[in-house]
Design an enzyme around this catalytic site. Structure first.
Site, PDB file in Angstrom:
ATOM      1  N   GLU A   1     -24.092  -7.236 -18.331  1.00  0.00           N
ATOM      2  CA  GLU A   1     -24.482  -6.789 -16.997  1.00  0.00           C
ATOM      3  C   GLU A   1     -23.494  -7.293 -15.783  1.00  0.00           C
ATOM      4  OE1 GLU A   1     -25.948  -9.167 -18.573  1.00  0.00           O
ATOM      5  OE2 GLU A   1     -27.082 -10.313 -17.149  1.00  0.00           O
TER       6      GLU A   1
ATOM      7  N   HIS B   1     -23.469 -12.104 -20.941  1.00  0.00           N
ATOM      8  CA  HIS B   1     -23.905 -11.187 -19.952  1.00  0.00           C
ATOM      9  C   HIS B   1     -23.154  -9.700 -19.784  1.00  0.00           C
ATOM     10  CE1 HIS B   1     -26.712 -14.072 -17.862  1.00  0.00           C
ATOM     11  NE2 HIS B   1     -25.726 -14.795 -18.295  1.00  0.00           N
TER      12      HIS B   1
ATOM     13  N   ARG C   1     -30.149 -23.137 -27.441  1.00  0.00           N
ATOM     14  CA  ARG C   1     -29.854 -22.952 -26.024  1.00  0.00           C
ATOM     15  C   ARG C   1     -28.756 -23.945 -25.483  1.00  0.00           C
ATOM     16  NH1 ARG C   1     -34.757 -24.548 -22.507  1.00  0.00           N
ATOM     17  NH2 ARG C   1     -33.284 -23.615 -20.879  1.00  0.00           N
TER      18      ARG C   1
ATOM     19  N   GLY D   1     -30.702 -15.535 -17.364  1.00  0.00           N
ATOM     20  CA  GLY D   1     -31.467 -16.236 -16.201  1.00  0.00           C
ATOM     21  C   GLY D   1     -31.781 -17.728 -16.660  1.00  0.00           C
ATOM     22  N   GLU D   2     -32.866 -17.964 -16.618  1.00  0.00           N
ATOM     23  CA  GLU D   2     -33.536 -19.467 -17.194  1.00  0.00           C
ATOM     24  C   GLU D   2     -34.508 -19.149 -17.904  1.00  0.00           C
ATOM     25  OE1 GLU D   2     -32.183 -22.465 -16.962  1.00  0.00           O
ATOM     26  OE2 GLU D   2     -33.847 -22.969 -18.206  1.00  0.00           O
ATOM     27  N   SER D   3     -34.456 -19.307 -19.240  1.00  0.00           N
ATOM     28  CA  SER D   3     -35.690 -18.651 -20.295  1.00  0.00           C
ATOM     29  C   SER D   3     -36.817 -19.418 -20.022  1.00  0.00           C
ATOM     30  CB  SER D   3     -35.062 -18.800 -21.840  1.00  0.00           C
ATOM     31  OG  SER D   3     -34.919 -20.085 -21.844  1.00  0.00           O
TER      32      SER D   3
ATOM     33  N   CYS E   1     -28.380 -13.221 -23.140  1.00  0.00           N
ATOM     34  CA  CYS E   1     -28.654 -14.719 -22.694  1.00  0.00           C
ATOM     35  C   CYS E   1     -29.922 -15.358 -22.901  1.00  0.00           C
ATOM     36  CB  CYS E   1     -27.811 -14.834 -21.365  1.00  0.00           C
ATOM     37  SG  CYS E   1     -27.075 -16.709 -21.408  1.00  0.00           S
TER      38      CYS E   1
HETATM   39  N1  GLN Z   1     -29.396 -21.613 -20.442  1.00  0.00           N
HETATM   40  C1  GLN Z   1     -30.218 -20.531 -20.257  1.00  0.00           C
HETATM   41  C2  GLN Z   1     -31.535 -20.733 -20.986  1.00  0.00           C
HETATM   42  O1  GLN Z   1     -31.441 -21.328 -21.935  1.00  0.00           O
HETATM   43  C3  GLN Z   1     -29.741 -19.164 -20.235  1.00  0.00           C
HETATM   44  C4  GLN Z   1     -28.349 -18.978 -19.319  1.00  0.00           C
HETATM   45  C5  GLN Z   1     -28.149 -17.550 -19.060  1.00  0.00           C
HETATM   46  O2  GLN Z   1     -29.075 -16.812 -19.030  1.00  0.00           O
HETATM   47  N2  GLN Z   1     -26.980 -17.556 -18.306  1.00  0.00           N
HETATM   48  O3  GLN Z   1     -32.482 -20.207 -20.554  1.00  0.00           O
END
Ligand code: GLN
Length: 197
Positions: free
Chosen positions: A181, A179, A110, A50-52, A81
Protein backbone atom coordinates in the site's frame (compact mmCIF):
# COMPACT_ATOMS: atom_id res chain seq x y z
CA UNK A 1 -20.29 -5.46 -13.57
CA UNK A 2 -21.04 -5.70 -9.88
CA UNK A 3 -18.77 -3.78 -7.52
CA UNK A 4 -16.55 -5.84 -5.26
CA UNK A 5 -16.80 -4.61 -1.70
CA UNK A 6 -13.48 -4.65 0.09
CA UNK A 7 -13.12 -3.50 3.69
CA UNK A 8 -9.98 -2.31 5.46
CA UNK A 9 -9.69 -3.05 9.19
CA UNK A 10 -9.51 0.45 10.64
CA UNK A 11 -8.06 0.10 14.11
CA UNK A 12 -4.52 1.38 13.59
CA UNK A 13 -1.87 1.51 10.87
CA UNK A 14 -1.83 2.16 7.13
CA UNK A 15 -5.61 2.19 6.68
CA UNK A 16 -5.92 5.26 4.46
CA UNK A 17 -3.17 4.04 2.12
CA UNK A 18 -5.00 0.76 1.47
CA UNK A 19 -8.31 2.56 0.94
CA UNK A 20 -6.67 4.95 -1.53
CA UNK A 21 -5.13 2.10 -3.54
CA UNK A 22 -8.44 0.21 -3.61
CA UNK A 23 -10.22 3.33 -4.87
CA UNK A 24 -7.83 3.47 -7.81
CA UNK A 25 -8.81 -0.04 -8.91
CA UNK A 26 -11.90 -0.11 -11.08
CA UNK A 27 -14.93 -2.11 -9.92
CA UNK A 28 -14.09 -1.88 -6.23
CA UNK A 29 -15.98 -0.20 -3.41
CA UNK A 30 -13.63 0.36 -0.47
CA UNK A 31 -14.88 0.85 3.08
CA UNK A 32 -13.46 1.03 6.59
CA UNK A 33 -14.18 -1.67 9.14
CA UNK A 34 -14.44 -0.38 12.73
CA UNK A 35 -16.95 -2.80 14.22
CA UNK A 36 -18.16 -6.37 13.57
CA UNK A 37 -21.25 -5.15 11.69
CA UNK A 38 -19.02 -3.39 9.16
CA UNK A 39 -18.01 -6.84 7.87
CA UNK A 40 -21.51 -7.51 6.62
CA UNK A 41 -21.76 -7.72 2.85
CA UNK A 42 -18.02 -7.47 2.25
CA UNK A 43 -16.34 -9.62 -0.42
CA UNK A 44 -12.89 -9.27 1.12
CA UNK A 45 -10.96 -7.72 4.00
CA UNK A 46 -7.52 -6.14 4.29
CA UNK A 47 -5.64 -6.04 7.59
CA UNK A 48 -3.07 -3.26 7.27
CA UNK A 49 0.45 -2.83 8.54
CA UNK A 50 1.00 -1.00 11.80
CA UNK A 51 1.62 -2.47 15.21
CA UNK A 52 0.21 -5.96 15.59
CA UNK A 53 0.07 -5.85 19.40
CA UNK A 54 -2.04 -2.67 19.28
CA UNK A 55 -4.32 -3.90 16.50
CA UNK A 56 -4.77 -7.26 18.28
CA UNK A 57 -5.55 -5.77 21.69
CA UNK A 58 -8.07 -3.30 20.27
CA UNK A 59 -9.63 -6.01 18.10
CA UNK A 60 -10.32 -7.91 21.33
CA UNK A 61 -11.84 -4.82 22.97
CA UNK A 62 -14.09 -4.15 19.95
CA UNK A 63 -15.11 -7.85 19.76
CA UNK A 64 -13.69 -8.11 16.26
CA UNK A 65 -11.47 -11.18 16.63
CA UNK A 66 -14.12 -13.90 16.36
CA UNK A 67 -16.13 -12.18 13.58
CA UNK A 68 -12.95 -11.79 11.49
CA UNK A 69 -12.02 -15.45 12.09
CA UNK A 70 -15.44 -16.52 10.81
CA UNK A 71 -15.17 -14.13 7.86
CA UNK A 72 -11.80 -15.65 6.92
CA UNK A 73 -13.33 -19.13 6.68
CA UNK A 74 -15.13 -18.21 3.47
CA UNK A 75 -13.86 -14.83 2.24
CA UNK A 76 -10.48 -13.53 1.08
CA UNK A 77 -8.32 -11.70 3.60
CA UNK A 78 -5.05 -9.88 2.85
CA UNK A 79 -2.70 -9.15 5.74
CA UNK A 80 0.22 -6.82 5.14
CA UNK A 81 3.12 -6.67 7.62
CA UNK A 82 1.42 -6.38 11.06
CA UNK A 83 -1.66 -7.81 9.29
CA UNK A 84 0.42 -10.87 8.41
CA UNK A 85 1.45 -11.26 12.07
CA UNK A 86 -2.21 -11.21 13.12
CA UNK A 87 -3.18 -13.85 10.55
CA UNK A 88 -0.43 -16.30 11.56
CA UNK A 89 -1.28 -19.52 13.36
CA UNK A 90 1.71 -19.02 15.63
CA UNK A 91 4.53 -16.64 16.45
CA UNK A 92 8.13 -17.76 16.53
CA UNK A 93 9.26 -16.28 19.82
CA UNK A 94 9.13 -16.90 23.53
CA UNK A 95 6.48 -14.32 24.35
CA UNK A 96 3.29 -15.40 22.66
CA UNK A 97 0.85 -13.34 24.69
CA UNK A 98 -0.48 -11.07 21.95
CA UNK A 99 -3.91 -11.78 20.45
CA UNK A 100 -3.82 -13.40 17.00
CA UNK A 101 -6.48 -14.38 14.48
CA UNK A 102 -4.55 -17.59 13.78
CA UNK A 103 -6.35 -18.16 10.47
CA UNK A 104 -3.39 -19.05 8.25
CA UNK A 105 -1.07 -22.02 8.54
CA UNK A 106 2.18 -20.07 8.86
CA UNK A 107 4.62 -19.35 11.69
CA UNK A 108 5.84 -15.77 11.71
CA UNK A 109 8.73 -14.05 13.46
CA UNK A 110 8.07 -10.41 14.30
CA UNK A 111 10.64 -7.68 13.66
CA UNK A 112 12.78 -10.35 12.08
CA UNK A 113 14.95 -8.03 10.01
CA UNK A 114 15.96 -5.90 13.00
CA UNK A 115 14.93 -2.48 14.23
CA UNK A 116 13.41 0.52 12.47
CA UNK A 117 16.85 1.56 11.11
CA UNK A 118 17.13 -1.80 9.37
CA UNK A 119 14.04 -1.11 7.27
CA UNK A 120 14.73 -1.51 3.56
CA UNK A 121 13.27 -1.50 0.06
CA UNK A 122 13.92 -4.08 -2.65
CA UNK A 123 12.64 -5.40 -5.98
CA UNK A 124 10.80 -8.73 -5.82
CA UNK A 125 9.81 -11.28 -8.43
CA UNK A 126 6.21 -12.03 -7.55
CA UNK A 127 4.70 -15.30 -8.67
CA UNK A 128 1.45 -14.94 -10.58
CA UNK A 129 1.35 -11.15 -10.65
CA UNK A 130 0.53 -9.45 -13.99
CA UNK A 131 3.89 -9.03 -15.76
CA UNK A 132 5.39 -10.47 -12.58
CA UNK A 133 8.35 -11.97 -14.35
CA UNK A 134 9.28 -8.90 -16.39
CA UNK A 135 8.37 -6.12 -13.95
CA UNK A 136 9.50 -6.72 -10.35
CA UNK A 137 7.42 -5.39 -7.46
CA UNK A 138 9.06 -2.62 -5.45
CA UNK A 139 8.62 -3.79 -1.86
CA UNK A 140 8.92 -1.63 1.27
CA UNK A 141 9.88 -3.49 4.46
CA UNK A 142 9.40 -1.62 7.76
CA UNK A 143 10.29 -3.57 10.92
CA UNK A 144 8.91 -6.42 8.94
CA UNK A 145 8.01 -9.95 10.01
CA UNK A 146 9.39 -13.08 8.35
CA UNK A 147 7.50 -16.24 7.52
CA UNK A 148 9.61 -18.92 9.18
CA UNK A 149 7.41 -21.96 8.52
CA UNK A 150 4.65 -22.65 6.06
CA UNK A 151 1.92 -25.28 6.15
CA UNK A 152 1.45 -27.82 3.38
CA UNK A 153 -1.42 -25.91 1.74
CA UNK A 154 0.42 -22.60 1.69
CA UNK A 155 2.05 -21.42 -1.53
CA UNK A 156 4.94 -18.94 -1.45
CA UNK A 157 4.42 -16.04 -3.88
CA UNK A 158 7.67 -14.15 -3.38
CA UNK A 159 11.05 -14.68 -1.79
CA UNK A 160 14.08 -12.56 -1.00
CA UNK A 161 17.32 -13.57 -2.71
CA UNK A 162 18.34 -15.51 0.44
CA UNK A 163 15.20 -17.65 0.13
CA UNK A 164 13.13 -15.98 2.87
CA UNK A 165 9.42 -16.22 2.02
CA UNK A 166 7.87 -12.73 2.09
CA UNK A 167 4.49 -13.30 0.45
CA UNK A 168 2.23 -16.34 0.55
CA UNK A 169 -1.28 -17.57 -0.10
CA UNK A 170 -3.45 -20.34 1.37
CA UNK A 171 -6.74 -20.68 -0.49
CA UNK A 172 -8.00 -17.08 -0.33
CA UNK A 173 -5.87 -15.92 2.55
CA UNK A 174 -2.89 -13.89 1.46
CA UNK A 175 -0.03 -12.23 3.35
CA UNK A 176 2.94 -10.01 2.58
CA UNK A 177 5.81 -9.12 4.94
CA UNK A 178 6.07 -5.78 3.18
CA UNK A 179 3.73 -2.84 2.47
CA UNK A 180 2.20 -2.96 -1.04
CA UNK A 181 0.00 0.00 0.00
CA UNK A 182 3.04 2.30 0.23
CA UNK A 183 3.85 2.22 -3.49
CA UNK A 184 1.80 3.24 -6.50
CA UNK A 185 1.88 -0.30 -7.95
CA UNK A 186 -1.68 -1.64 -7.89
CA UNK A 187 -0.85 -5.21 -8.90
CA UNK A 188 -0.94 -6.93 -5.49
CA UNK A 189 -4.23 -5.26 -4.58
CA UNK A 190 -5.64 -6.22 -7.98
CA UNK A 191 -4.49 -9.82 -7.46
CA UNK A 192 -6.27 -9.82 -4.10
CA UNK A 193 -9.46 -8.23 -5.47
CA UNK A 194 -9.56 -10.97 -8.11
CA UNK A 195 -9.74 -13.55 -5.30
CA UNK A 196 -12.95 -11.89 -4.10
CA UNK A 197 -16.19 -13.00 -5.67
N1 GLN B 1 6.75 -4.69 13.74
C1 GLN B 1 5.33 -4.58 13.58
C2 GLN B 1 4.61 -5.70 14.33
O1 GLN B 1 5.14 -6.70 14.62
C3 GLN B 1 4.92 -4.64 12.12
C4 GLN B 1 5.49 -3.45 11.39
C5 GLN B 1 4.66 -3.01 10.23
O2 GLN B 1 3.50 -3.34 10.08
N2 GLN B 1 5.28 -2.17 9.44
O3 GLN B 1 3.48 -5.54 14.62
Amino acid sequence: MELKKIGVLSIQGSVVEHVQILRRIGGVEASKVYLPEDLEGLDGLIIPGGESTTIGKLAVIYDLLEPIKSFAKTKPVLGTCAGMVLMAAELHQDRQDQPLLGVMDIVVERNAFGRQVNSFETELDFNGLENGLSVPFHAVFIRAPKIVRIGSNVRVLARLPDGTAVAAIENKLMVTSFHPELTSDLRIHRYFVNLAG
